[in-house]
Design a protein around this motif. Structure first.
Motif, PDB file in Angstrom:
ATOM      1  N   SER A  52      66.874  46.057  62.753  1.00  0.00           N
ATOM      2  CA  SER A  52      67.748  46.408  61.627  1.00  0.00           C
ATOM      3  C   SER A  52      68.269  45.166  60.921  1.00  0.00           C
ATOM      4  CB  SER A  52      68.914  47.270  62.119  1.00  0.00           C
ATOM      5  OG  SER A  52      69.675  46.583  63.105  1.00  0.00           O
ATOM      6  N   ARG A  53      68.206  44.010  61.573  1.00  0.00           N
ATOM      7  CA  ARG A  53      68.618  42.754  60.943  1.00  0.00           C
ATOM      8  C   ARG A  53      67.527  42.170  60.061  1.00  0.00           C
ATOM      9  NH1 ARG A  53      71.785  39.536  65.867  1.00  0.00           N
ATOM     10  NH2 ARG A  53      73.472  41.057  66.129  1.00  0.00           N
ATOM     11  N   TRP A  54      66.320  42.681  60.181  1.00  0.00           N
ATOM     12  CA  TRP A  54      65.229  42.211  59.341  1.00  0.00           C
ATOM     13  C   TRP A  54      65.331  42.859  57.959  1.00  0.00           C
ATOM     14  CZ3 TRP A  54      60.651  43.260  63.270  1.00  0.00           C
ATOM     15  CH2 TRP A  54      60.866  42.485  64.418  1.00  0.00           C
ATOM     16  N   ASN A  55      64.671  42.273  57.002  1.00  0.00           N
ATOM     17  CA  ASN A  55      64.716  42.808  55.634  1.00  0.00           C
ATOM     18  C   ASN A  55      63.700  43.941  55.483  1.00  0.00           C
ATOM     19  OD1 ASN A  55      65.266  43.204  52.956  1.00  0.00           O
ATOM     20  ND2 ASN A  55      64.319  41.292  52.249  1.00  0.00           N
ATOM     21  N   LEU A  56      63.997  45.069  56.109  1.00  0.00           N
ATOM     22  CA  LEU A  56      63.056  46.182  56.151  1.00  0.00           C
ATOM     23  C   LEU A  56      62.927  46.902  54.814  1.00  0.00           C
ATOM     24  CD1 LEU A  56      64.148  47.674  59.599  1.00  0.00           C
ATOM     25  CD2 LEU A  56      62.283  46.077  59.140  1.00  0.00           C
ATOM     26  N   ALA A  57      63.894  46.699  53.919  1.00  0.00           N
ATOM     27  CA  ALA A  57      63.861  47.385  52.625  1.00  0.00           C
ATOM     28  C   ALA A  57      62.937  46.717  51.621  1.00  0.00           C
ATOM     29  CB  ALA A  57      65.275  47.459  52.044  1.00  0.00           C
ATOM     30  N   ALA A  58      62.395  45.556  51.955  1.00  0.00           N
ATOM     31  CA  ALA A  58      61.562  44.805  51.010  1.00  0.00           C
ATOM     32  C   ALA A  58      60.137  45.326  51.031  1.00  0.00           C
ATOM     33  CB  ALA A  58      61.598  43.314  51.350  1.00  0.00           C
ATOM     34  N   ILE A  59      59.935  46.507  50.463  1.00  0.00           N
ATOM     35  CA  ILE A  59      58.593  47.095  50.485  1.00  0.00           C
ATOM     36  C   ILE A  59      57.834  46.871  49.183  1.00  0.00           C
ATOM     37  CG2 ILE A  59      59.252  48.843  52.161  1.00  0.00           C
ATOM     38  CD1 ILE A  59      59.417  50.853  49.861  1.00  0.00           C
ATOM     39  N   GLY A  60      58.487  46.295  48.173  1.00  0.00           N
ATOM     40  CA  GLY A  60      57.804  45.968  46.929  1.00  0.00           C
ATOM     41  C   GLY A  60      57.501  47.176  46.063  1.00  0.00           C
ATOM     42  N   ASN A  61      56.649  46.967  45.069  1.00  0.00           N
ATOM     43  CA  ASN A  61      56.240  48.006  44.129  1.00  0.00           C
ATOM     44  C   ASN A  61      54.736  48.246  44.248  1.00  0.00           C
ATOM     45  OD1 ASN A  61      58.889  47.769  43.071  1.00  0.00           O
ATOM     46  ND2 ASN A  61      58.202  46.124  41.716  1.00  0.00           N
ATOM     47  N   HIS A  62      54.325  49.481  43.955  1.00  0.00           N
ATOM     48  CA  HIS A  62      52.892  49.774  43.957  1.00  0.00           C
ATOM     49  C   HIS A  62      52.235  49.081  42.754  1.00  0.00           C
ATOM     50  CE1 HIS A  62      49.194  52.013  44.715  1.00  0.00           C
ATOM     51  NE2 HIS A  62      49.089  52.070  43.405  1.00  0.00           N
ATOM     52  N   LYS A  63      51.191  48.297  43.028  1.00  0.00           N
ATOM     53  CA  LYS A  63      50.467  47.591  41.974  1.00  0.00           C
ATOM     54  C   LYS A  63      48.973  47.838  42.134  1.00  0.00           C
ATOM     55  CE  LYS A  63      53.900  43.889  41.504  1.00  0.00           C
ATOM     56  NZ  LYS A  63      54.133  42.423  41.449  1.00  0.00           N
ATOM     57  N   SER A  64      48.371  48.395  41.090  1.00  0.00           N
ATOM     58  CA  SER A  64      46.938  48.690  41.140  1.00  0.00           C
ATOM     59  C   SER A  64      46.114  47.417  40.975  1.00  0.00           C
ATOM     60  CB  SER A  64      46.572  49.686  40.033  1.00  0.00           C
ATOM     61  OG  SER A  64      47.209  50.921  40.241  1.00  0.00           O
ATOM     62  N   GLN A  65      44.922  47.416  41.552  1.00  0.00           N
ATOM     63  CA  GLN A  65      43.977  46.306  41.460  1.00  0.00           C
ATOM     64  C   GLN A  65      42.648  46.830  40.942  1.00  0.00           C
ATOM     65  OE1 GLN A  65      46.521  43.336  43.143  1.00  0.00           O
ATOM     66  NE2 GLN A  65      44.477  43.057  42.350  1.00  0.00           N
ATOM     67  N   SER A  66      41.908  45.963  40.298  1.00  0.00           N
ATOM     68  CA  SER A  66      40.579  46.341  39.821  1.00  0.00           C
ATOM     69  C   SER A  66      39.582  46.339  40.972  1.00  0.00           C
ATOM     70  CB  SER A  66      40.105  45.369  38.733  1.00  0.00           C
ATOM     71  OG  SER A  66      40.990  45.385  37.637  1.00  0.00           O
ATOM     72  N   ALA A  67      38.629  47.265  40.919  1.00  0.00           N
ATOM     73  CA  ALA A  67      37.598  47.337  41.948  1.00  0.00           C
ATOM     74  C   ALA A  67      36.684  46.122  41.866  1.00  0.00           C
ATOM     75  CB  ALA A  67      36.790  48.618  41.778  1.00  0.00           C
ATOM     76  N   ILE A  68      36.062  45.784  42.998  1.00  0.00           N
ATOM     77  CA  ILE A  68      35.084  44.704  43.047  1.00  0.00           C
ATOM     78  C   ILE A  68      33.765  45.282  43.548  1.00  0.00           C
ATOM     79  CG2 ILE A  68      36.836  42.935  43.417  1.00  0.00           C
ATOM     80  CD1 ILE A  68      36.099  42.927  46.380  1.00  0.00           C
ATOM     81  N   THR A  69      32.684  44.538  43.345  1.00  0.00           N
ATOM     82  CA  THR A  69      31.361  45.024  43.771  1.00  0.00           C
ATOM     83  C   THR A  69      30.856  44.350  45.036  1.00  0.00           C
ATOM     84  OG1 THR A  69      30.298  43.402  42.300  1.00  0.00           O
ATOM     85  CG2 THR A  69      30.722  45.616  41.412  1.00  0.00           C
ATOM     86  N   SER A  70      31.467  43.212  45.410  1.00  0.00           N
ATOM     87  CA  SER A  70      31.057  42.529  46.636  1.00  0.00           C
ATOM     88  C   SER A  70      32.186  41.621  47.105  1.00  0.00           C
ATOM     89  CB  SER A  70      29.785  41.698  46.417  1.00  0.00           C
ATOM     90  OG  SER A  70      30.073  40.539  45.674  1.00  0.00           O
ATOM     91  N   VAL A  71      32.106  41.211  48.369  1.00  0.00           N
ATOM     92  CA  VAL A  71      33.152  40.351  48.932  1.00  0.00           C
ATOM     93  C   VAL A  71      33.129  38.962  48.306  1.00  0.00           C
ATOM     94  CG1 VAL A  71      33.237  41.573  51.121  1.00  0.00           C
ATOM     95  CG2 VAL A  71      31.630  39.684  50.836  1.00  0.00           C
ATOM     96  N   SER A  72      32.059  38.620  47.616  1.00  0.00           N
ATOM     97  CA  SER A  72      31.994  37.312  46.968  1.00  0.00           C
ATOM     98  C   SER A  72      33.046  37.168  45.878  1.00  0.00           C
ATOM     99  CB  SER A  72      30.600  37.078  46.377  1.00  0.00           C
ATOM    100  OG  SER A  72      30.316  38.042  45.362  1.00  0.00           O
ATOM    101  N   GLU A  73      33.600  38.274  45.411  1.00  0.00           N
ATOM    102  CA  GLU A  73      34.645  38.236  44.388  1.00  0.00           C
ATOM    103  C   GLU A  73      36.030  38.002  44.975  1.00  0.00           C
ATOM    104  OE1 GLU A  73      34.305  41.437  41.430  1.00  0.00           O
ATOM    105  OE2 GLU A  73      32.355  41.905  42.307  1.00  0.00           O
ATOM    106  N   LEU A  74      36.141  37.999  46.309  1.00  0.00           N
ATOM    107  CA  LEU A  74      37.401  37.669  46.957  1.00  0.00           C
ATOM    108  C   LEU A  74      37.522  36.159  47.105  1.00  0.00           C
ATOM    109  CD1 LEU A  74      37.326  40.353  49.798  1.00  0.00           C
ATOM    110  CD2 LEU A  74      38.824  40.365  47.787  1.00  0.00           C
TER     111      LEU A  74
END
Length: 435
Positions: A52-74
């Motif tokens: 409960s002492r940790w910052n458990l409320a820091a869950i952020g916002n939902h953010k969409s990402q574009s699809a990729i076709t291969s792991v080479s784009e990571l």
């Protein structure tokens, strides 16, 4: 697209997010239920760790990402983690699944391997049957909140009598500390099937990244005679609070193997449990962890025996440095009627600093007479006699200590089922041990 999801979540925010994703009505309703439950339930209270002492409320916002076709784009170092995936691969980047691959051979056999959001739309009746069946929404605030905000994730279904020879892999990758990162994994292995699943959970943030709480829940259903091996390596930045619940239900003569590398740099709550419901069911869990700096870690591994002739084995190895603290719990519970069952556990902690702390707590709860159960626990420093012996063979003190540490961790490292992942784990061990 960014959708506000600041804590506390509520009916309106999760409903809007679900609609924006085009999710089925039943899933939207379950998310709403989770949000409402989260307003009334309390956070879990692990032994001797006040999360409960940790910052458990820091869950952020939902953010969409574009699809990729291969792991080479990571990013290069990230893509290398799954470069050898052949049977199937799912990649989640921040809040969104961006890549799903499955071999034509496995697809023809009826194997389903995709992100959980896609599965809820395309295989709704199957997902609805099992989702939240192992980890209920109303267990505590964490389970409720995660059921409301989960994103991406994995759904794996293996039909009856199908054996998947090569491991299926997933990569959960976060590089935006403001994005909700809450993958959920649902694995269903039907009767007499066999599968190995491996995932990497990794982050890449700048030094000034804000705190974020990553919530993940894993549900595994092992049908009669099925065998599931679940391997996972967590290695995220110090700004991430890692909250992970893993649980399996194992039916008659089924087997679950857990291989867990908790090499995270931030605070950690890790809870892994096998429910041995069926007669002759088995669970084998191996956990490795290294704590550094001022990390606080709660690592719990458990097995509950319901069926007759059930067996569980749990091995945990932890190395603590600097001023890190770890509470390591092993819980074996044998219920009334689980005759001829056998539960064995080992928890061992190696201390590398006088300021570090590690508590190993073996717990046996036995409600049946005709059973076997045992435990071993130890907390100590590197044995000076072992160091002296190695030095007498011409090995430096530093190298001698390193060899002893690697030997201490070997029972878990050797169980990693993919060579590339095992090598990656070795590199992570070196990094954390060297500081």
């Amino acid at each position: 697209m960014s959708t506000q999801l600041s804590t506390p979540v509520n009916r309106q925010t999760v409903s809007a997010l679900s609609k924006s994703k085009g999710e089925p009505a039943w899933l939207e309703e379950s998310r709403i239920k989770g949000a409402e439950l989260a307003e009334t339930l309390e956070w879990p209270t692990p032994e001797k760790v006040r999360i409960s002492r940790w910052n458990l409320a820091a869950i952020g916002n939902h953010k969409s990402q574009s699809a990729i076709t291969s792991v080479s784009e990571l990013p290069g170092s990230i893509g290398e983690l799954v470069a050898g995936a052949q049977a199937g691969l799912v990649v989640q980047r921040n809040s969104t699944s961006v890549l799903q691959q499955l071999s034509a051979e496995l697809a023809a056999k009826g194997v389903i391997f995709t992100d959980l959001e896609t599965a809820a739309r395309e295989h709704g009746s199957l997902v609805q049957q099992y989702l939240y069946s192992v980890v209920p929404q109303d267990e505590n605030k964490l389970t409720a909140l995660q059921s409301a905000i989960w994103n991406g994730g994995v759904f794996l279904y293996v039909p009856k009598n199908v054996e998947v020879e090569l491991p299926l892999q997933a990569l959960f990758f976060s590089e935006d500390a403001g994005a909700t990162f809450a993958p959920r994994v649902l694995v269903v292995a039907d009767s007499h099937s066999r599968v190995t699943y491996v995932d990497n959970v990794v982050s890449a943030y700048g030094e000034s990244a804000e705190s974020i709480a990553k919530q993940s829940i894993i549900e595994v259903i092992v049908k009669p005679g099925a065998h599931v091996r679940y391997a996972t390596v967590h290695h995220m930045s110090a700004n991430v609070i890692d909250l992970t619940i893993r649980r399996a239900v194992v039916e008659n003569d089924g087997n679950i193997e857990w291989v867990i590398g908790d090499l995270h740099d931030g605070h950690t709550l890790s809870d892994t449990q096998s429910l041995l419901k069926g007669n002759g069911s088995n669970s084998d869990a191996k956990v490795i962890s290294i704590g550094t700096n001022s990390q606080q870690m709660s690592l719990t591994t458990g097995a509950v025996h319901f069926g007759r002739n059930t067996e569980s084995n749990m091995v945990t190895r932890a190395v603590m440095k600097d001023s890190a603290t770890a509470i390591i719990n092993g819980i074996t519970k044998i219920e009334k009627g689980a005759t001829k069952s056998n539960g064995v556990q080992q928890e061992k902690v190696l201390m590398l600093s006088p300021k570090a702390r590690g508590d190993a707590n073996p717990i046996l709860l036995i409600d049946e007479d005709d059973v076997k159960a045992g435990h071993a626990a130890s907390v100590g420093q590197v044995n000076p006699e072992q160091v002296y012996y190695l030095m007498s063979r011409g090995i430096s003190k530093k190298d001698a200590e390193r060899l002893i540490i690697h030997g201490f961790l070997a029972p878990v490292v050797s169980e990693i089922p993919i060579d590339a992942v095992r090598e990656q784990l070795q590199r992570l061990l070196e990094r954390k041990l060297e500081g």
